[in-house]
Design an enzyme around this catalytic site. Structure first.
Site, PDB file in Angstrom:
ATOM      1  N   GLY A 142      31.212  41.544  41.513  1.00 30.30           N
ATOM      2  CA  GLY A 142      31.256  40.981  40.217  1.00 30.30           C
ATOM      3  C   GLY A 142      31.826  39.359  40.233  1.00 30.30           C
ATOM      4  O   GLY A 142      32.480  39.041  41.498  1.00 30.30           O
ATOM      5  N   CYS A 143      31.848  38.640  39.246  1.00 31.52           N
ATOM      6  CA  CYS A 143      32.335  37.433  39.204  1.00 31.52           C
ATOM      7  C   CYS A 143      33.848  37.408  39.424  1.00 31.52           C
ATOM      8  O   CYS A 143      34.433  36.591  40.314  1.00 31.52           O
ATOM      9  CB  CYS A 143      31.633  36.555  38.011  1.00 31.52           C
ATOM     10  SG  CYS A 143      32.149  37.447  36.432  1.00 31.52           S
ATOM     11  N   TYR A 144      34.698  37.739  38.537  1.00 33.50           N
ATOM     12  CA  TYR A 144      35.928  38.029  38.835  1.00 33.50           C
ATOM     13  C   TYR A 144      36.267  38.601  40.186  1.00 33.50           C
ATOM     14  O   TYR A 144      37.382  37.922  40.971  1.00 33.50           O
ATOM     15  CB  TYR A 144      36.669  38.703  37.607  1.00 33.50           C
ATOM     16  CG  TYR A 144      36.624  38.282  36.243  1.00 33.50           C
ATOM     17  CD1 TYR A 144      37.341  36.907  36.241  1.00 33.50           C
ATOM     18  CD2 TYR A 144      36.157  38.518  34.915  1.00 33.50           C
ATOM     19  CE1 TYR A 144      37.229  36.268  34.748  1.00 33.50           C
ATOM     20  CE2 TYR A 144      36.242  38.145  33.943  1.00 33.50           C
ATOM     21  CZ  TYR A 144      36.773  36.925  33.582  1.00 33.50           C
ATOM     22  OH  TYR A 144      36.961  36.295  32.517  1.00 33.50           O
TER      23      TYR A 144
END
Lengths: 344, 344, 344, 344
Positions: free
Chosen positions: A149-151
């Site tokens: 995921g991005c985070y």
């Protein structure tokens, strides 16, 4: 040239894959699927791609056709890759899944956070978490990649050198993260309107966010133990970008932190440790597959701060997916990913 | 009607004072000074004020004329109030200083952070720190008010209930703050250009920022001890607004945190404790003299998170200055400050 | 104090009415309706109003209850006022309709542009077009006001002095208009997302927009003849504001254009003719019920340019609605509308 | 590989040249000059370029060193190219000037608009106006290219097919243009601050702008006669992009306008005539060397509207400069310019 398919191509990670692959020297996009937009030309939805994909149209997801691709990207909501992955793998197609379906190794934990049973627990064992800075070799030979995921990407790359070296208390990590609105996807929701999200900033999910277990898993691997993490994401008025501000408490004198980070990422093409005293801007990675890091230790005290920025759609999604593809097929790691960020 | 003057009126806190005072029932603006724009009509610089201050022109700062005012606001860079305050106080004019000149009680500490000797140490003893939620009674009778900084206002209002009750470890406080660009003032600097600051986000001053000693002083007063604070400000792509995300470590079971906050601020007209589970948006206070707070304790663990939002130009500067004026002159506390925030 | 109701209060013109009325000295909001949000507190949807409307909840539209109000605002999509207006008027309630339902006098023309039959043609004769700068006296005694659209307000106020004096060719008028995104309402639509509408600009409806017949009607009244108007609206990346750039061709030597405009609007509290050479910014009217105009005639040629700015939600909607209310009930015209624009 | 120099590399067109040339297969940047930043690494000023130009530093402009380059770009304020061009041409270096120095053929007209005598009138005759869609063949053999301005590019490409075919009245052309703030350059000016330019829109130069004579010259060439043009530029709250909305009055029945445009630009790699009914968004060309056009004729009347969008820093400056370079050196026209626009 290999042939790739994209499942769920109307969202932002889908169009970003197309943008990056338009310049990839070894890849041809064979199919792009969308149930809602089947039949529509991709350039009608994304006129920026006119001249690059004039013949490509969204089609119904057809496992037969997808199975003829060398690799298929899933740019879908969770659950879709669960349903299709097995059938594609059987046909010899390798899978690069940008959704959350295979990121968490524990099927029950996944079910708890996503509110539905895991749809393909039998594939979890072979799924590889596609963070090249940790799993490069395993990625090369994998058939099934779970793109982080991005985070989680921004947070893990910032904390890893500290946790791997056992420098900070793993029980009291704080990740204060700020994201542009594309992180929320292309869905038509009132809070994502320009009139609502512009000229404002807010936290969300302060009491629990789906990326939390994924980050904990990755940081726990690095620390060799469970970690205690407080994670607060914020919605900020910009299109792209994540800025993770990471706080750790040093447990002993750490030596030269700057040097430790530089050495950890010395051979990484997509992690840039900035000079001491830097404050990386998210725009310095806009459109580029890059994570820029800076390390601060105010007053020489026991708190270390790591600033970590990525473009959530590139290093936080589609760019990292292409990086995984390059590793899986033996291409140059930077193929299709060599353009500098656009600034201003 | 009282007469007020504004020294240094061309900046953002100056025009914001004019905007708020335009609707104040008991105040008349007698003079507004600017060395650089002397002679210019205020409405030529700020056409939003056309129809409200058509006769008012910027003038050279003249202590005689200012001394005829009941109160004078300083909306100036640091050092200016030092130079003029004594002379005005002698003439019986009360001072509300929006700059940093009298915020820090320790003249040497001030000199250290501002890089020049303190210009009026003899006035420090009578200067009152103008945070009404702490010093209301002292403000009423004061002649010299130091209006708190924007970050210090947001951070202190969020941490005070925890520190006053001794609920968190005062040695390990973290304040991760996000500000709109007006916090940097109206100076023509490249990093503040729309082309540079828009579509991006960055931290700055991670190793030390001038608001740090001011916040430490206020939090130390509340805790009854020195505090250890890590403070990281961020520049965000919006005009107004501060979002402080505050992290404290609970030292014991705190009871009902929500209730504690509500009781602490029950009689405060300008602090709004939001319902449990809230995530206040900065736009919910845009243009209004209000601080909205929300309290989170993820998973019932030992970390408490306070979300605190203000408009940096209002509750973080000019609105708070008018609140102080209202207290000093016995007006209704909300006079001139009763308009709701503008949203969207 | 009079009692007012608001039908359709969840949209942007609804919340803007509440913001303006919060400070109106003679008005109390008795009811606000919403089918979709019935039961919800208005401050839950709009936290900026906390402290101002803590007891007010959205309710189902109930003609009985609304009929007890002195006046009812319609902040609804077209068609709703058609259905309810008659019943309310019978009960003696006066109506201020912010929708398009009664703006066009010709029921067939209305039906053509709105794709459905006109629902209350019998009321058209008594409906008054609520542009106070044209119809002030008729508004005072009216029971049913059609508040002008946002584009029509900006365009008409700019062209009126030229057309009334017969200075420009009425067959070749051009209105190039730029609007913030709140003009599109609070509906959850993909093109209105921050990720789509930010950092971009586009025209829309270049071949025909619903405001066209309304503008033509108003300009035709001023010209005493049919007019030929090319109207191109543009969507711009800001929340509020309309900038109309108007082009007319002079048919003879016009004399002092600046003076003509100043005289035309000399007694208008909400039209501000800027000094010669000005370029009004939309932010100079943000949040304020004001139209600012500037007149240019490049090179002394035969083209006259009028620049006209308003806040689409205030002078272009809710503020103008309150202005009409003030006229209808004999209040000071500026009651509730006296705050300066917020800038920056 | 050819060697190129960039004079005046700290501005936005300078960094954009570096971004585009980073991926150009046949070009190496030999020198980049800046008086103010001499000695600074380009990646210190533009961290997005880290990893691409790590060795490149700004240097004092040295005609000897620049003279060793095959080509030199001028990304400077006006007047600089006048001073250096002759000396470089003598050394055999070809010049691509992004400033206004050689755009206007009439030295006196230039002097009138730029407020200083023309500094190199002797070079005007051989200077070629670098709009490839008009002057492709002359560009190939030229030593001195005047790259068109951003507004002139968008306006000319939109009007050319109409004027070349004599379809519209050349005496009454209107160009209503909207630009992002990078059009104003990287100078530290108050009106360009995010706090001033964001959330607002304004016209400027309504009575006369320096691009006017350049546009008139180009349109006059196409029309074979002097043209009458009203040109109003607007500043809009975005970083990049120009949207030109063009109005012409048809003098006779024009036939199939869509087809005329498509044929005019059939072989142009950087002009895209959109399908009928389109409204091109500026973001559809963000970062790309592309002009997208759409043609409207509301109600089949006598007004034709052309919508024309470019990225002011690419097709309006640096990208067009690279296109000229490609033509001059016989490279593929799209070399370095083949990346799709970034969207969202």
């Amino acid at each position: 040239m290999i042939k790739v398919g994209i499942v769920g191509g109307t969202g932002y990670t889908g169009v970003e894959l197309l943008r990056l692959l338009a310049r990839h020297p070894h890849v041809e996009v064979e199919a792009i699927t969308s149930r809602s937009e089947s039949g529509l030309g991709v350039c009608e939805l994304y006129p920026n791609l006119r001249g690059h994909y004039d013949e490509l149209r969204f089609s119904e997801p057809d496992p037969q056709r997808l199975g003829k691709c060398d690799a298929v990207f899933f740019a879908t909501p969770h659950g879709v890759a669960h349903a299709l992955a097995g059938e594609l793998l059987e046909q010899g197609t390798r899978i690069i899944d940008l959704s959350a379906d295979f990121r968490i190794r524990d099927a029950e934990l996944w079910a708890e956070w996503y509110g539905q049973p895991h749809g393909a627990p039998e594939l979890l064992e072979e799924a590889v978490y596609g963070l090249p800075e940790v799993n490069r070799e395993r990625i090369r030979s994998s058939r099934l990649i779970a793109v982080p995921g991005c985070y989680p990407t921004a947070v893990q790359l910032g904390f890893l050198p500290l946790l791997e070296a056992g420098l900070v208390d793993p029980q009291h990590l704080i990740a204060d993260c700020k994201s542009g609105v594309t992180g929320a996807g292309r869905g038509a929701k009132v809070p994502s309107l320009l009139a609502e999200a512009s000229e404002s900033l807010k936290a969300y999910g302060a009491s629990g966010h789906r990326h939390l277990p994924e980050i904990r898993q990755g940081l726990g691997d690095a620390a060799g133990d469970n970690v205690g993490l407080t994670f607060v994401p914020h919605l900020t008025p910009m299109i792209r970008g994540i800025h993770a501000t990471l706080y750790g408490r040093l447990t002993s004198e750490p030596g030269d932190l700057q040097k430790r980070f530089e050495e950890r990422y010395a051979n990484e093409p997509f992690v840039d440790v900035m000079p001491p005293g830097s404050h990386p801007e998210t725009r310095s990675v806009k459109g580029a597959n890059m994570c820029r890091l800076a390390i601060h230790r105010p007053g020489g005290g026991d708190t270390v701060i790591v600033l970590s920025v990525i473009d959530n759609l590139v290093k936080g999604a589609s760019g990292q997916a292409v990086h995984n593809l390059n590793l899986m097929f033996g291409f140059d790691e930077t193929a299709g990913l060599d353009a500098p960020a656009i600034m201003p």
